[in-house]
Design a protein around this motif. Structure first.
Motif, PDB file in Angstrom:
ATOM      1  N   ARG A  19       0.842  -1.190   0.000  1.00  0.00           N
ATOM      2  CA  ARG A  19       0.000   0.000   0.000  1.00  0.00           C
ATOM      3  C   ARG A  19       0.876   1.238   0.000  1.00  0.00           C
ATOM      4  NH1 ARG A  19      -3.470  -1.585   5.052  1.00  0.00           N
ATOM      5  NH2 ARG A  19      -1.420  -2.413   5.549  1.00  0.00           N
TER       6      ARG A  19
ATOM      7  N   SER B  70       0.889   8.590   0.099  1.00  0.00           N
ATOM      8  CA  SER B  70       1.628   9.670  -0.517  1.00  0.00           C
ATOM      9  C   SER B  70       1.435  10.948   0.266  1.00  0.00           C
ATOM     10  CB  SER B  70       1.207   9.842  -1.970  1.00  0.00           C
ATOM     11  OG  SER B  70      -0.156  10.114  -2.046  1.00  0.00           O
TER      12      SER B  70
ATOM     13  N   THR C 260      -3.990  16.920   3.286  1.00  0.00           N
ATOM     14  CA  THR C 260      -4.888  16.942   2.140  1.00  0.00           C
ATOM     15  C   THR C 260      -6.295  16.556   2.589  1.00  0.00           C
ATOM     16  OG1 THR C 260      -3.092  16.255   0.749  1.00  0.00           O
ATOM     17  CG2 THR C 260      -5.280  16.049  -0.156  1.00  0.00           C
ATOM     18  N   GLY C 261      -7.246  17.361   2.198  1.00  0.00           N
ATOM     19  CA  GLY C 261      -8.623  17.040   2.520  1.00  0.00           C
ATOM     20  C   GLY C 261      -9.041  17.507   3.896  1.00  0.00           C
TER      21      GLY C 261
ATOM     22  N   LEU D  36     -10.923  11.730   8.801  1.00  0.00           N
ATOM     23  CA  LEU D  36     -11.157  11.985   7.384  1.00  0.00           C
ATOM     24  C   LEU D  36      -9.868  11.811   6.592  1.00  0.00           C
ATOM     25  CD1 LEU D  36     -13.336  12.854   5.423  1.00  0.00           C
ATOM     26  CD2 LEU D  36     -12.527  15.193   5.681  1.00  0.00           C
TER      27      LEU D  36
ATOM     28  N   THR E  97      -8.673   8.148   6.461  1.00  0.00           N
ATOM     29  CA  THR E  97      -9.385   7.281   5.522  1.00  0.00           C
ATOM     30  C   THR E  97      -9.087   7.675   4.081  1.00  0.00           C
ATOM     31  OG1 THR E  97     -11.291   8.627   6.076  1.00  0.00           O
ATOM     32  CG2 THR E  97     -11.330   6.350   6.811  1.00  0.00           C
ATOM     33  N   ILE E  98      -8.909   8.974   3.836  1.00  0.00           N
ATOM     34  CA  ILE E  98      -8.539   9.379   2.478  1.00  0.00           C
ATOM     35  C   ILE E  98      -7.222   8.719   2.099  1.00  0.00           C
ATOM     36  CG2 ILE E  98      -7.629  11.310   1.132  1.00  0.00           C
ATOM     37  CD1 ILE E  98      -9.785  13.050   2.167  1.00  0.00           C
ATOM     38  N   LEU E  99      -6.313   8.626   3.073  1.00  0.00           N
ATOM     39  CA  LEU E  99      -5.011   8.031   2.804  1.00  0.00           C
ATOM     40  C   LEU E  99      -5.062   6.512   2.822  1.00  0.00           C
ATOM     41  CD1 LEU E  99      -2.837  10.515   4.837  1.00  0.00           C
ATOM     42  CD2 LEU E  99      -2.840  10.241   2.371  1.00  0.00           C
ATOM     43  N   GLY E 100      -6.225   5.943   3.105  1.00  0.00           N
ATOM     44  CA  GLY E 100      -6.357   4.503   2.938  1.00  0.00           C
ATOM     45  C   GLY E 100      -6.466   3.687   4.214  1.00  0.00           C
ATOM     46  N   MET E 101      -6.586   4.335   5.381  1.00  0.00           N
ATOM     47  CA  MET E 101      -6.753   3.563   6.613  1.00  0.00           C
ATOM     48  C   MET E 101      -8.231   3.259   6.803  1.00  0.00           C
ATOM     49  SD  MET E 101      -4.390   4.792   9.748  1.00  0.00           S
ATOM     50  CE  MET E 101      -4.117   6.530   9.605  1.00  0.00           C
ATOM     51  N   SER E 102      -8.502   2.214   7.573  1.00  0.00           N
ATOM     52  CA  SER E 102      -9.893   1.973   7.918  1.00  0.00           C
ATOM     53  C   SER E 102     -10.150   2.649   9.261  1.00  0.00           C
ATOM     54  CB  SER E 102     -10.165   0.478   8.012  1.00  0.00           C
ATOM     55  OG  SER E 102      -9.509  -0.046   9.138  1.00  0.00           O
TER      56      SER E 102
ATOM     57  N   TYR F 251      -1.705  -6.411  -1.989  1.00  0.00           N
ATOM     58  CA  TYR F 251      -1.896  -5.018  -2.373  1.00  0.00           C
ATOM     59  C   TYR F 251      -1.188  -4.695  -3.673  1.00  0.00           C
ATOM     60  CZ  TYR F 251      -3.511  -4.635   2.390  1.00  0.00           C
ATOM     61  OH  TYR F 251      -4.201  -4.796   3.556  1.00  0.00           O
TER      62      TYR F 251
ATOM     63  N   TYR G  57     -12.527   0.985   0.401  1.00  0.00           N
ATOM     64  CA  TYR G  57     -12.560   2.344   0.928  1.00  0.00           C
ATOM     65  C   TYR G  57     -13.938   2.707   1.481  1.00  0.00           C
ATOM     66  CZ  TYR G  57      -7.939   3.821  -0.708  1.00  0.00           C
ATOM     67  OH  TYR G  57      -6.589   3.987  -0.881  1.00  0.00           O
TER      68      TYR G  57
ATOM     69  N   ASP H   6     -15.175   2.855   4.379  1.00  0.00           N
ATOM     70  CA  ASP H   6     -15.187   3.786   5.512  1.00  0.00           C
ATOM     71  C   ASP H   6     -15.136   5.233   5.036  1.00  0.00           C
ATOM     72  OD1 ASP H   6     -15.344   1.791   7.290  1.00  0.00           O
ATOM     73  OD2 ASP H   6     -13.243   1.815   7.921  1.00  0.00           O
ATOM     74  N   LEU H   7     -14.438   5.432   3.945  1.00  0.00           N
ATOM     75  CA  LEU H   7     -14.313   6.776   3.409  1.00  0.00           C
ATOM     76  C   LEU H   7     -15.669   7.284   2.922  1.00  0.00           C
ATOM     77  CD1 LEU H   7     -12.302   8.983   2.828  1.00  0.00           C
ATOM     78  CD2 LEU H   7     -11.850   7.955   0.610  1.00  0.00           C
TER      79      LEU H   7
ATOM     80  N   LEU I 211     -17.542   8.444   5.851  1.00  0.00           N
ATOM     81  CA  LEU I 211     -17.037   9.704   6.386  1.00  0.00           C
ATOM     82  C   LEU I 211     -17.384  10.897   5.505  1.00  0.00           C
ATOM     83  CD1 LEU I 211     -13.603   8.836   7.934  1.00  0.00           C
ATOM     84  CD2 LEU I 211     -15.472  10.038   9.023  1.00  0.00           C
TER      85      LEU I 211
ATOM     86  N   VAL J 264      -7.900  18.250  -4.062  1.00  0.00           N
ATOM     87  CA  VAL J 264      -7.614  17.019  -3.321  1.00  0.00           C
ATOM     88  C   VAL J 264      -7.162  15.918  -4.276  1.00  0.00           C
ATOM     89  CG1 VAL J 264      -8.574  15.257  -1.818  1.00  0.00           C
ATOM     90  CG2 VAL J 264      -9.292  17.610  -1.562  1.00  0.00           C
TER      91      VAL J 264
ATOM     92  N   PHE K 205      -7.370   8.060  -4.109  1.00  0.00           N
ATOM     93  CA  PHE K 205      -8.329   7.133  -3.518  1.00  0.00           C
ATOM     94  C   PHE K 205      -9.372   6.958  -4.611  1.00  0.00           C
ATOM     95  CE2 PHE K 205      -9.308  11.461  -2.241  1.00  0.00           C
ATOM     96  CZ  PHE K 205     -10.620  11.614  -2.612  1.00  0.00           C
TER      97      PHE K 205
END
Lengths: 427, 285
Positions: free
Chosen positions: A109, A112, A118-119, A132, A135-140, B8, B29, B31-32, B35, B114, B120
């Motif tokens: 994974r 970046s 960002t966001g 926020l 999660t944008i960066l890919g975490m749950s 991955y 994604y 969860d995103l 959110l 963004v 994403f």
């Protein structure tokens, strides 16, 4: 080094082209024309053809065939001038943009950090933004919950974590952004000069964090910067990009030296100093440097740099001084040296200079040259040339069994400290 | 750390990829999506005095105006359904479709900053936009139900209880159709900005070409106009929704097929083109 032979990033013949000029306002008619030509297998009437160069017609090749393999646990630095393709490369790896040719394989994974925070949304609190941004960066969400305390502690903004981030100072904003990004469980981390902001102490903390995650968690870090001291500190390996190509790949110290020499070789093509573009402002036109000749550009430590300069003066002048601003390979200023005041006659003048380099450590250097006049009251700058005279210092001796490390010890070798035992009179 | 990193593995190829849906990644994604939906919900009504009350107030007032203008002044026959209720239903479902479409059509342009910095699946934003439209619809729906109960007790309407199970599908289809068209438009707007202007105008025209302010039965006997109306993919959801809620509506097989085919096509084409644009848009925007 902690790197092992597990390949994390494999890049083959990567290319990225940009269309020059106005884009985004393409007319429907032109697009249909191109499409129709393509359908019938004809040449696109809207593409211009040119020579095999970086700019072909109205396309710029930001990356022109880059090959790169990065292994697990490696900290790879990417250096190069503006427009060399560094950021483009990172954008492609972080999948923000797509390549025009070639392939990238990522075995993990990717986080970046092309920008921190960002966001982030100003109306939301620090805590909400961690969720926020994370999660944008890919975490749950559960991963973020598990790391929440750690992230908040690292960010140093505990007291304000439930305040909307629009009330944050820019430093706090960056700290929070970096700490979210650096706590991700990703295998590959990409950073584009995000450390340039934030205070020095925090920068150091970030670098340590990144090194630690490479060493202990075996993460792979790609780092782009113009700041060579952070590159030295963070990276074990470095590539040099120039004009969209990977021109050097190897040890960080050698890569930086290679990059410096590359910059010089490009500068040496300009021998007509009179017509060289002066970028500095507030220069008079009374004296111009017309020529520079370095007699030996490789000198031993403690030796003498001898060079001749030709000046073109518009009138007779007194108290003219030459100042050398000595910069190291990465362009950081190391120190300044000034000459004896001399007298100039109208017309051309030749002078020979001898500059004792003193305690300058071995390495590559390049000088800015300024011509100034100081009569005891006002200091007038007549001429200034940036990065014109390069020289290198070589030395045979070693320090504690190794050669001088610029990364650890800097550019100056001070004289040995005198040590003397203090004898207490015993009465 | 012996995680199976190869799970991955991502392969990026400069050559044009075959069209892909990439739905697996969107799911990773999820969860995103949640959110983003929450964020929009909390941010929209921040610093407003009435706050979320606007969610109910706007459609209510619109329906009152519609009832006065179209039923009262223009004299449109709503087949015995009380004007307010008729227009609340019509307006509610149409708003779900229209806002899903309109808001999605701006995705790329609005989020360009963004998108330029982090990757994403962009579809997460589109889906959360649709979810927001759905949530707003559900709030309006709750209001409709309350008013409906009043008229039900007064004996003025009789819902089609037997069709009640269709209700979620009708709602989902209206939202999904808006999503499909919205992402399609948003993909095209990255290159042709004119489309942005066209969207608002087009949606308004479409509304009048759909039995929203009038029932389909109004057109019966008008021949060609009626037949054309049957092909409008929003006709079936609209009529079906009012049939279920108010017991009045006309369902034609042609309309239903047209709706299903159109929704599927719009979603598929929308997502495929969206995914293509997602990879290149940063160079063109």
């Amino acid at each position: 080094m902690s790197a092992d032979d597990k390949i994390m990033i494999q890049i083959r013949d990567l290319k990225k082209e940009y269309r020059l000029g106005q884009i985004g306002y393409g007319t429907l008619q032109k697009d249909l024309q191109s499409w129709w030509a393509k359908r019938r297998g004809k040449v696109d009437p809207n593409s211009k053809l040119g020579q095999e160069e970086r700019i072909e017609g109205d396309t710029l090749r930001a990356l022109n065939g880059v090959d790169l393999t990065v292994y697990r646990g490696e900290c790879l630095g990417i250096i190069g001038g503006n427009g060399a393709g560094k950021s483009t490369l990172l954008k492609l790896i972080s999948r923000v943009a797509s390549p025009s040719g070639g392939t990238i394989d990522l075995y993990g994974r990717v986080t970046s950090m092309l920008e921190v925070g960002t966001g982030f949304n100003g109306e939301m609190t620090g805590r909400e933004n961690i969720y926020l941004n994370g999660t944008i960066l890919g975490m749950s969400k559960s991963e973020i919950d598990a790391k929440m305390e750690e992230i908040i502690n690292f960010s140093e903004v505990e007291e304000f974590i439930d305040t909307p981030v629009k009330r944050y100072s820019s430093g706090m904003y960056v700290k929070l952004g970096f700490s979210v990004a650096s706590h991700l469980d990703s295998e590959i981390v990409i950073m584009d000069e995000v450390l340039a902001v934030g205070d020095i102490a925090f920068q150091q903390k970030c670098i340590n964090k990144m090194r630690q995650s490479a060493r202990e968690e075996n993460r792979t870090v790609l780092y782009v910067s113009h700041n060579m001291s952070t590159v030295r500190e963070l990276c074990d390996r470095c590539i040099v990009l120039a004009e969209g190509k990977n021109i050097y790949d190897g040890d960080t110290e050698e890569a930086i030296a290679y990059y410096t020499r590359y910059l010089q070789s490009r500068n040496e093509t300009v021998t007509d100093y009179l017509s060289k573009n002066r970028r500095a402002i507030n220069l008079t036109d009374q004296i111009r440097i017309a020529d520079i000749k370095v007699l030996h550009d490789v000198i031993p430590m403690g030796g003498m740099l001898r060079f001749d300069m030709k000046f073109n003066a518009k009138r007779n002048m007194d108290n003219i001084m030459v100042r050398l601003i000595v910069c190291n390979g990465p362009g950081e200023i190391v120190g300044m040296a000034y000459s004896d005041p001399v007298h100039m006659n109208e017309g051309d003048n030749w002078f020979a200079f001898s500059f004792p380099v003193g305690n300058l450590a071995s390495g590559e250097y390049v000088c800015d040259i300024a011509i100034s006049e100081y009569d005891g009251n006002v200091d007038v700058r007549h001429d200034f040339l940036s990065k014109v005279m390069a020289f290198s210092i070589r030395e045979e001796r070693t320090y504690f069994g190794r050669s001088w490390s610029v990364r650890r010890w800097g550019n100056v070798v001070f004289d040995t400290i005198k040590a003397e035992e203090i004898r207490h009179e015993q009465d | 750390m012996s995680r199976t990193e190869d799970n991955y593995h991502v392969h990026i190829d400069g050559k044009e990829n075959p069209l892909q849906l990439n739905l697996k990644e969107v799911w990773r994604y999820r969860d995103l999506i949640v959110l983003f939906t929450k964020r929009t919900l909390t941010l929209t009504y921040k610093q407003t005095i009435l706050g979320p009350a606007w969610l109910v107030l706007t459609p209510f007032l619109t329906s009152v105006v519609y009832a006065v203008v179209f039923k009262g002044i223009a004299g449109i026959n709503t087949n015995g359904i009380p004007g307010l209720l008729f227009y609340l239903c019509s307006n509610g479902l149409w708003t779900l479709f229209a806002s899903s479409l309109k808001r999605n059509s701006a995705t790329f342009v609005v989020n360009a900053r963004v998108f330029a910095k982090v990757y994403f699946p962009r579809l997460t934003i589109s889906i959360s936009t649709m979810l927001n439209a759905l949530i707003e619809f559900l709030i309006v729906f709750a209001m409709i139900v309350i008013i409906l109960i009043y008229y039900l007790l007064a004996g003025e309407v009789e819902p089609a209880w037997k069709l009640l199970w269709l209700l979620p599908f009708v709602v989902l289809i209206a939202g999904a159709m808006g999503l499909g068209l919205g992402v399609l438009v948003s993909s095209l707007t990255t290159k042709y900005r004119d489309l942005r202007m066209l969207v608002d105008f087009g949606v308004m025209l479409w509304m009048f070409a759909t039995p929203v302010v009038y029932p389909l039965s109004q057109l019966e006997g008008s021949g060609i106009l009626y037949k054309v109306m049957l092909w409008n993919p929003m006709t079936a959801p609209m009529e079906l929704f009012r049939k279920i809620m108010l017991g009045q509506g006309y369902i034609d097989p042609i309309s239903v097929i047209s709706t299903l085919v159109f929704t599927a096509a719009a979603l598929l084409a929308g997502i495929l083109i969206f995914n293509r644009v997602e990879r290149t848009f940063i160079d063109t925007v």
